[in-house]
Structure formats: C-alpha cells, structure tokens
Design a protein around this motif. Structure first.
Motif, PDB file in Angstrom:
ATOM      1  N   ALA A 130       0.858  -1.178   0.000  1.00 25.77           N
ATOM      2  CA  ALA A 130       0.000   0.000   0.000  1.00 25.77           C
ATOM      3  C   ALA A 130       0.898   1.233   0.000  1.00 25.77           C
ATOM      4  CB  ALA A 130      -0.903   0.002   1.217  1.00 25.77           C
ATOM      5  N   ASN A 131       0.862   1.977  -1.074  1.00 24.15           N
ATOM      6  CA  ASN A 131       1.666   3.181  -1.165  1.00 24.15           C
ATOM      7  C   ASN A 131       0.794   4.363  -0.774  1.00 24.15           C
ATOM      8  OD1 ASN A 131       4.351   3.397  -1.579  1.00 24.15           O
ATOM      9  ND2 ASN A 131       4.235   3.836  -3.751  1.00 24.15           N
ATOM     10  N   ASN A 132       1.101   4.943   0.345  1.00 29.82           N
ATOM     11  CA  ASN A 132       0.374   6.106   0.812  1.00 29.82           C
ATOM     12  C   ASN A 132       1.052   7.364   0.299  1.00 29.82           C
ATOM     13  OD1 ASN A 132      -1.583   4.759   2.678  1.00 29.82           O
ATOM     14  ND2 ASN A 132       0.329   4.009   3.522  1.00 29.82           N
ATOM     15  N   THR A 163       0.994  15.876  -4.573  1.00 25.90           N
ATOM     16  CA  THR A 163       1.577  14.805  -3.769  1.00 25.90           C
ATOM     17  C   THR A 163       3.047  15.131  -3.568  1.00 25.90           C
ATOM     18  OG1 THR A 163       0.039  13.164  -4.638  1.00 25.90           O
ATOM     19  CG2 THR A 163       2.086  12.338  -3.683  1.00 25.90           C
ATOM     20  N   VAL A 164       3.449  15.286  -2.299  1.00 19.55           N
ATOM     21  CA  VAL A 164       4.819  15.696  -2.014  1.00 19.55           C
ATOM     22  C   VAL A 164       5.698  14.550  -1.530  1.00 19.55           C
ATOM     23  CG1 VAL A 164       4.251  18.111  -1.605  1.00 19.55           C
ATOM     24  CG2 VAL A 164       4.184  16.499   0.302  1.00 19.55           C
ATOM     25  N   ASP A 203       5.677   4.290   2.887  1.00 15.78           N
ATOM     26  CA  ASP A 203       5.010   3.562   3.952  1.00 15.78           C
ATOM     27  C   ASP A 203       4.392   4.538   4.943  1.00 15.78           C
ATOM     28  OD1 ASP A 203       5.792   1.112   2.927  1.00 15.78           O
ATOM     29  OD2 ASP A 203       7.657   1.091   4.081  1.00 15.78           O
ATOM     30  N   LEU A 204       3.281   4.122   5.490  1.00 14.71           N
ATOM     31  CA  LEU A 204       2.557   4.956   6.447  1.00 14.71           C
ATOM     32  C   LEU A 204       3.428   5.318   7.645  1.00 14.71           C
ATOM     33  CD1 LEU A 204      -0.204   6.244   6.843  1.00 14.71           C
ATOM     34  CD2 LEU A 204      -0.914   4.193   8.049  1.00 14.71           C
ATOM     35  N   LYS A 205       4.265   4.371   8.071  1.00 18.84           N
ATOM     36  CA  LYS A 205       5.150   4.605   9.212  1.00 18.84           C
ATOM     37  C   LYS A 205       6.089   5.786   8.971  1.00 18.84           C
ATOM     38  CE  LYS A 205       6.192   0.587  11.987  1.00 18.84           C
ATOM     39  NZ  LYS A 205       7.037  -0.563  12.181  1.00 18.84           N
ATOM     40  N   ASP A 206       6.560   5.909   7.737  1.00 20.70           N
ATOM     41  CA  ASP A 206       7.468   7.000   7.383  1.00 20.70           C
ATOM     42  C   ASP A 206       6.715   8.312   7.170  1.00 20.70           C
ATOM     43  OD1 ASP A 206       9.928   8.286   6.485  1.00 20.70           O
ATOM     44  OD2 ASP A 206       9.121   8.104   4.456  1.00 20.70           O
ATOM     45  N   ALA A 228      -1.987  19.636   4.917  1.00 18.17           N
ATOM     46  CA  ALA A 228      -1.587  18.371   4.300  1.00 18.17           C
ATOM     47  C   ALA A 228      -2.368  17.227   4.918  1.00 18.17           C
ATOM     48  CB  ALA A 228      -0.093  18.135   4.486  1.00 18.17           C
ATOM     49  N   GLU A 229      -2.444  16.129   4.179  1.00 17.54           N
ATOM     50  CA  GLU A 229      -3.062  14.917   4.701  1.00 17.54           C
ATOM     51  C   GLU A 229      -2.453  13.710   4.016  1.00 17.54           C
ATOM     52  OE1 GLU A 229      -7.216  14.253   4.002  1.00 17.54           O
ATOM     53  OE2 GLU A 229      -7.062  14.782   1.893  1.00 17.54           O
ATOM     54  N   ILE A 230      -2.576  12.566   4.672  1.00 19.69           N
ATOM     55  CA  ILE A 230      -2.115  11.297   4.099  1.00 19.69           C
ATOM     56  C   ILE A 230      -3.311  10.610   3.472  1.00 19.69           C
ATOM     57  CG2 ILE A 230      -1.122   9.036   4.588  1.00 19.69           C
ATOM     58  CD1 ILE A 230       0.331  10.318   6.957  1.00 19.69           C
ATOM     59  N   ILE A 231      -3.145  10.204   2.232  1.00 21.71           N
ATOM     60  CA  ILE A 231      -4.241   9.460   1.572  1.00 21.71           C
ATOM     61  C   ILE A 231      -3.717   8.110   1.118  1.00 21.71           C
ATOM     62  CG2 ILE A 231      -5.530  11.473   0.856  1.00 21.71           C
ATOM     63  CD1 ILE A 231      -4.373  11.072  -1.953  1.00 21.71           C
TER      64      ILE A 231
END
Length: 91
Positions: free
Chosen positions: A19-21, A65-66, A70-73, A88-91
């Motif tokens: 899963a590429n966030n 998209t900047v 991985d979500l952890k990073d 900003a937000e993570i999608i």
C-alpha cells in the motif's frame, strides 16, 4: 507408434502489493513560496528544485503529492508539515 506426453506446470505467482500512501499538500493563502519550499526541503528531504516544483503545483493546481511511501514513514512527516502551518493529509 509412440505417444509423447506433455507436462505443463502451472506456477501460481502472487505479488504482495504494498500500500503506497501519499502526503498531499494543499494550497493556502497564508504561507509564502519560500517558506513552503524550505519546509518541503526540511521535512520531505526534497531538493530545492523538487520543493519549488511542488510549491508551484500546489499554487496553480490546488494540491500536490509531495511524498509517497510507507505509512510509518509518512505519519511523522505529515505531522511536521501540519505543525509548520501547512495544509496536508495522508491518503
């Protein structure tokens, strides 16, 4: 008369899709180009050119998209962007 037998092997290959966030940065009317560029270089490890291009895309397109990964990073990076006053937000 001889009979030749063909043996076909089927190998099932399964790919584990990661899963590429993405961190998406949104335009605002508060922060300057220089501030956004400096923040992207610091938080997202962008080169000056990357940061400038992203800031221009955000300005003219409304978002960009900047960073992907991985979500952890991405979570701590997105938090730093938000703490810096960027949208900003993570999608």
């Amino acid at each position: 008369m001889s009979t030749k037998e063909k043996v076909l092997e089927q190998i099932k290959v399964e790919e584990k899709e990661k899963a590429n966030n993405e961190i998406v940065l949104y335009n605002d009317d508060v922060n300057t180009f220089d501030y956004v560029i400096d923040t992207l270089m610091y938080v997202c490890d962008h080169t000056p050119e990357q940061a400038e291009q992203c800031s221009l895309l955000v300005h003219y397109k409304g978002q960009c998209t900047v960073k992907t990964g991985d979500l952890k990073d991405l979570e701590p990076r997105c938090s730093k962007l938000l703490q810096a006053g960027l949208s900003a937000e993570i999608i």
